[in-house]
Design a protein around this motif. Structure first.
Motif, PDB file in Angstrom:
ATOM      1  N   VAL A 269      -4.367 115.825  45.433  1.00  0.00           N
ATOM      2  CA  VAL A 269      -3.028 115.725  44.854  1.00  0.00           C
ATOM      3  C   VAL A 269      -2.190 114.800  45.726  1.00  0.00           C
ATOM      4  O   VAL A 269      -2.460 114.626  46.915  1.00  0.00           O
ATOM      5  CB  VAL A 269      -2.341 117.103  44.742  1.00  0.00           C
ATOM      6  CG1 VAL A 269      -3.048 118.005  43.761  1.00  0.00           C
ATOM      7  CG2 VAL A 269      -2.219 117.762  46.087  1.00  0.00           C
ATOM      8  N   ASN A 270      -1.189 114.195  45.162  1.00  0.00           N
ATOM      9  CA  ASN A 270      -0.249 113.391  45.925  1.00  0.00           C
ATOM     10  C   ASN A 270       0.835 114.299  46.491  1.00  0.00           C
ATOM     11  O   ASN A 270       1.413 115.111  45.779  1.00  0.00           O
ATOM     12  CB  ASN A 270       0.392 112.323  45.043  1.00  0.00           C
ATOM     13  CG  ASN A 270      -0.615 111.309  44.554  1.00  0.00           C
ATOM     14  OD1 ASN A 270      -1.584 111.024  45.262  1.00  0.00           O
ATOM     15  ND2 ASN A 270      -0.397 110.771  43.372  1.00  0.00           N
ATOM     16  N   ALA A 271       1.103 114.153  47.789  1.00  0.00           N
ATOM     17  CA  ALA A 271       2.116 114.985  48.440  1.00  0.00           C
ATOM     18  C   ALA A 271       2.890 114.137  49.432  1.00  0.00           C
ATOM     19  O   ALA A 271       2.360 113.192  50.008  1.00  0.00           O
ATOM     20  CB  ALA A 271       1.466 116.157  49.145  1.00  0.00           C
ATOM     21  N   THR A 272       4.141 114.514  49.612  1.00  0.00           N
ATOM     22  CA  THR A 272       4.979 113.833  50.591  1.00  0.00           C
ATOM     23  C   THR A 272       5.336 114.831  51.675  1.00  0.00           C
ATOM     24  O   THR A 272       5.808 115.933  51.380  1.00  0.00           O
ATOM     25  CB  THR A 272       6.268 113.306  49.932  1.00  0.00           C
ATOM     26  OG1 THR A 272       5.908 112.455  48.850  1.00  0.00           O
ATOM     27  CG2 THR A 272       7.116 112.550  50.927  1.00  0.00           C
ATOM     28  N   GLU A 273       5.111 114.469  52.913  1.00  0.00           N
ATOM     29  CA  GLU A 273       5.424 115.352  54.038  1.00  0.00           C
ATOM     30  C   GLU A 273       6.687 114.839  54.702  1.00  0.00           C
ATOM     31  O   GLU A 273       6.784 113.672  55.078  1.00  0.00           O
ATOM     32  CB  GLU A 273       4.262 115.354  55.040  1.00  0.00           C
ATOM     33  CG  GLU A 273       4.498 116.294  56.193  1.00  0.00           C
ATOM     34  CD  GLU A 273       3.324 116.307  57.157  1.00  0.00           C
ATOM     35  OE1 GLU A 273       3.541 116.730  58.293  1.00  0.00           O
ATOM     36  OE2 GLU A 273       2.225 115.896  56.775  1.00  0.00           O
ATOM     37  N   LEU A 274       7.655 115.718  54.830  1.00  0.00           N
ATOM     38  CA  LEU A 274       8.919 115.350  55.460  1.00  0.00           C
ATOM     39  C   LEU A 274       9.004 116.014  56.822  1.00  0.00           C
ATOM     40  O   LEU A 274       8.757 117.219  56.953  1.00  0.00           O
ATOM     41  CB  LEU A 274      10.100 115.801  54.599  1.00  0.00           C
ATOM     42  CG  LEU A 274      10.164 115.227  53.185  1.00  0.00           C
ATOM     43  CD1 LEU A 274      11.295 115.863  52.406  1.00  0.00           C
ATOM     44  CD2 LEU A 274      10.337 113.724  53.246  1.00  0.00           C
ATOM     45  N   ASN A 275       9.319 115.263  57.828  1.00  0.00           N
ATOM     46  CA  ASN A 275       9.502 115.822  59.166  1.00  0.00           C
ATOM     47  C   ASN A 275      10.974 116.164  59.354  1.00  0.00           C
ATOM     48  O   ASN A 275      11.845 115.338  59.142  1.00  0.00           O
ATOM     49  CB  ASN A 275       9.074 114.816  60.239  1.00  0.00           C
ATOM     50  CG  ASN A 275       7.579 114.563  60.209  1.00  0.00           C
ATOM     51  OD1 ASN A 275       6.821 115.446  59.825  1.00  0.00           O
ATOM     52  ND2 ASN A 275       7.159 113.365  60.590  1.00  0.00           N
ATOM     53  N   SER A 276      11.212 117.385  59.742  1.00  0.00           N
ATOM     54  CA  SER A 276      12.591 117.788  59.990  1.00  0.00           C
ATOM     55  C   SER A 276      12.648 118.502  61.328  1.00  0.00           C
ATOM     56  O   SER A 276      11.696 119.172  61.739  1.00  0.00           O
ATOM     57  CB  SER A 276      13.099 118.697  58.880  1.00  0.00           C
ATOM     58  OG  SER A 276      12.324 119.863  58.826  1.00  0.00           O
ATOM     59  N   GLU A 277      13.750 118.349  62.003  1.00  0.00           N
ATOM     60  CA  GLU A 277      13.933 118.992  63.283  1.00  0.00           C
ATOM     61  C   GLU A 277      14.798 120.230  63.110  1.00  0.00           C
ATOM     62  O   GLU A 277      15.679 120.268  62.260  1.00  0.00           O
ATOM     63  CB  GLU A 277      14.605 118.033  64.260  1.00  0.00           C
ATOM     64  CG  GLU A 277      13.771 116.839  64.619  1.00  0.00           C
ATOM     65  CD  GLU A 277      14.478 115.954  65.622  1.00  0.00           C
ATOM     66  OE1 GLU A 277      15.362 116.453  66.345  1.00  0.00           O
ATOM     67  OE2 GLU A 277      14.157 114.765  65.659  1.00  0.00           O
TER      68      GLU A 277
END
Length: 127
Positions: free
Chosen positions: A27-35
């Protein structure tokens, strides 16, 4: 009814057995990095605790004042509410017209019942 329930359980069991839980598909997924953003401020912490302590002390002082004014401690149970609000002396015309003051206390001659009575009857002995 028992046959229908048995058939339904049989169908559920077969459906669960045919599931392939090990199958994966891309599947296509977007990973967001957050602090993690956290700011410690001691003055806010102390302010909150001081506010809570002051409010608690005021409530305790109010409770002690109420105990001294009433002369006894009462529960907040249902029976206490019924005894207080369903007292025949509350139907006195002077009380209803606001000409007599009432106070919560032991009702004379009522075998230890408590309720709102005219202040003039407080402290009387049981008859």
């Amino acid at each position: 009814m028992p046959t229908a329930l048995q058939n339904m359980m049989h169908n559920i069991t077969l459906s669960l057995l045919t599931l392939n839980l090990n199958s994966t598909s891309p599947v296509n997924a977007t990973e967001l990095n957050s602090e993690l953003a956290f700011h410690y401020d001691a003055s806010q912490l102390y302010g909150t605790y001081i506010y809570a302590i002051v409010v608690s002390l005021l409530v305790c002082i109010g409770g002690i004042h109420a105990l001294r004014e009433n002369g006894f401690a009462a529960s907040a149970g249902f029976q206490t509410f019924v005894d207080a609000s369903r007292n025949p002396s509350m139907m006195d015309p002077d009380v209803l017209n606001g000409k007599a003051r009432v106070r919560y206390g032991e009702i004379p001659g009522e075998d230890g019942r408590w309720g709102f009575i005219k202040e003039e009857y407080l402290g009387e002995q049981h008859t």
